[in-house]
Design an enzyme around this catalytic site. Sequence first.
Site, PDB file in Angstrom:
ATOM      1  N   ASP A 579       0.761  -1.242   0.000  1.00  0.00           N
ATOM      2  CA  ASP A 579       0.000   0.000   0.000  1.00  0.00           C
ATOM      3  C   ASP A 579       0.805   1.314   0.000  1.00  0.00           C
ATOM      4  OD1 ASP A 579      -1.545  -2.177   0.484  1.00  0.00           O
ATOM      5  OD2 ASP A 579      -2.767  -1.266   2.045  1.00  0.00           O
ATOM      6  N   GLU A 782       0.670 -10.057  11.703  1.00  0.00           N
ATOM      7  CA  GLU A 782       0.648  -9.626  10.306  1.00  0.00           C
ATOM      8  C   GLU A 782       2.047  -9.237   9.826  1.00  0.00           C
ATOM      9  OE1 GLU A 782      -1.470  -5.961   9.919  1.00  0.00           O
ATOM     10  OE2 GLU A 782      -2.038  -6.326   7.844  1.00  0.00           O
TER      11      GLU A 782
END
Length: 811
Positions: A579, A782
């Site tokens: 991102d 994550e």
Amino acid sequence: MLVIEILLNLFHLFVGTLASQEAFSNDLSFEEYTEQSLLWAPYRPNCYFGLRPRNVDNTPFQLGIMWFDNSRTDGVTRLRHFVDQGDHLNKYGWDIYDPRLGGREIIIDEDNNLNLTIYFTKSHSGQNWAVRLHGEPIDAKRETTASIILYMNQNGENQDSKLFKVDSGSSKLTKFHGSSPELGEYDISINRNSGKLFKSSSLSSMEVAPGCDASKASHLSMNIPDDSVWKAKDVFQTILADSVKSILENRLEDVHTSLIPSVFTIRNIYSLPPGNFHYLQNTFDNSDPMGFDLDVVYNKVKEPEKISSSEDVSNLISRTLNEVTARFNKHFQFSFHDREHRKFAMETLSNLLGGIGYFHGKQLVDRITKLDEDTFREVPLIHPEEEGPLSLFTSVPSRAAFPRGFYWDEGFHLLQIMDYDFDLAVEICLSWFELIEDSGWIAREVILGDEARSKVPGRFAVQNPHIANPPTLLLAFSEMLDRAINQENQNSMNRFGEEEANDENNQLETNSELLLAYARKIYPKLLKHYNWFKSSQQSYLDDYLDVLEEDGILDKVHVNETYRWRGRTVTHCLPSGMDDYPRAQPPDDSELDVDALAWVGVMTRSMRQIAHILALEEDEQMYSSIQSHIVDNLDVIHWSEKDGYYCDVTVGGEWDDQRSFSCHAGYISILPFALKLMPKDSPKLEQIVSLLSDSSKLFSEYGILSLSRDDEYFGKDENYWRGPIWMNINYLVLEALKFYYPEVVSKDKKALTPAKKLYQALKQNLIDTVFHNWKKTGYCYEQFNPNTGKGQGIEHFTGWTALIVNVMGHD
Ligand SMILES: *[C@@H]1O[C@H](CO)[C@@H](O)[C@H](O)[C@H]1NC(C)=O
Ligand SMILES: *[C@@H]1O[C@H](CO)[C@@H](O)[C@H](O)[C@H]1NC(C)=O
């Protein structure tokens, strides 16, 4: 011999239905096996425990479990249902699990003083199943209750579907009978095997109002629209709130504290007529350290192999646990790890598999809104239309935060799953390929139905058909084909030697004719997807040829093979999957993105492999030439001599007539290496290895950083892909090191080349990082902090972080 076999098989496929049915009678039984063994599982991974069948779309049966301590007046604020990081459970997740067999989920919920173990098991045929809930207090001295609410529904509002309670003749046993056009007739029994319901010794009756008595199981039946069953918690809370209100209004004296559990027991306060939806609430006295056991058993009427007693359930559970353990040990070599590491690996894989869900419903797509390629602002997708229904069988990155399909993550999940159950990985892959629409597009996030949508922040719920994402599924699919072909080669060589023991979950791997049949079937769809990707993410290089000429590289560049992610904004490039990784500033439509090109390279290579095994020679040649153009372009256009790695490039805009590099050392600059696109004899390999080994840049004792420490954006702003360590790219780096430098796996300590040093250190660092975080907190994460190795971002992220199991289980 191999090629002839393949050709013959393909021939059989095309000579008509009859012949192909004969040739593929194996195929049929294989498909039957797949359907049956994968029919029932907790395929609602967004729930702590939620069950539904796979491929039963119109009239599925659904079940969910909720719990809370209803002895406290504010207990209902801790009513558990959907997995939620905000619940702050000390632990939840599967420590042993296989969707074909079942397993064990452990939940430690200190706020509710509950240690809950949920077993799921199935009959041999996979048609019948049982769930056993075993609960214990964490601290028996704390005065609490364990109020367990099961809910279930037989979907099919307008069809011949039923689910109703039948008399069982025992207060410990509740029985239901159900039927649906797709599932047939079945019986469900819910049996309280042990533990006692809450009853105060000082009171003669626990009843506070008709139907509100915690010392008895409470049952409420009604109709709820199929598409609202997932709101079972909201509905429960609403009914309960009205019931509590009416009790308090109608009572003159105060409610004795021992009666609070009765007050928080559901009853039919609106006098609703019975329907196919049921709540069953059992409130256990949670002061007995022995705890309680509650079995839910489903038996199909026509299935001869019944689960008929709690002994049956116990036996099936121990068989399931043994079998999953045996399968696990067979597929991974953990002999060189200690017990704790093995437990960690098994739990991590189990949680990846426990995240496999089956989704069915409509998705939201905006086909009207155009991207803003002038100012590169984020364009709100304000014209969503519902499309579908569609179905998807997939694993999810995280049950808590991302319980839905992610195109970018899924390929990595499959790389992990195929090592354990090859056929399951193929099954998931094909389910994704089914989603390829005529235009060739697949949504980046596949969010089907309201239940899946309920976990998605509004701005991500609508999908945009101009947006691509890294095609990791093709990475995984070509790996599968490779393995199947290698396996076939080995088999034909060993034909007269020892027979490999046949593994029923690796039929596709060992019987490549089956996999080929699939490949043949989906090739036209993959081709659409490939063409869509290439044309939709094509760059505008055609308009800037003068820049290349000026640069003296025009004759070396293959103009058709350059790409740019559509849909980036000034700060983010969501399509790239990374991102906030820094990109050329300001954004410009003359950008050429190195990772977009590399991913088309992966796609092309996969298409070439598929064409090769399908003996489509012309296609193979075409892909082969495209692939070599891509490899050339990576070096000619994107390699920065000055920096010694690959960079994004801009050929117009602010800089007008020159090619300008946007260099930020990190995952994107090493991607052509990680994806094995660099030629094996490339002199640039050494520079990449040295960048990866440099601890002032990308190397750390916890793993390879996403962005170099010396980059101006390191650790800045959102800091998502600007330094933190991610397992997916680290895994690719390890694989690439093995590919380019086969000696890295040798045990010979003398020849410690830079690549081998890097490989061995990186492998150990990754294992230590994920393991230590798990040991400390009970969860996988994550991503990991580049300075401390601490797990961060989403907790219980057993998507691609689970690749650590592959890293541990193989050399
Ligand atoms: C939870 O229960 C299991 C099974 O009875 C037990 O082995 C485990 O130690 C318990 N865990 C906690 C935290 O109480
Ligand atoms: C490049 O693409 C154009 C348009 O699709 C096509 O006509 C041309 O043949 C391609 N060139 C090469 C070298 O493949």
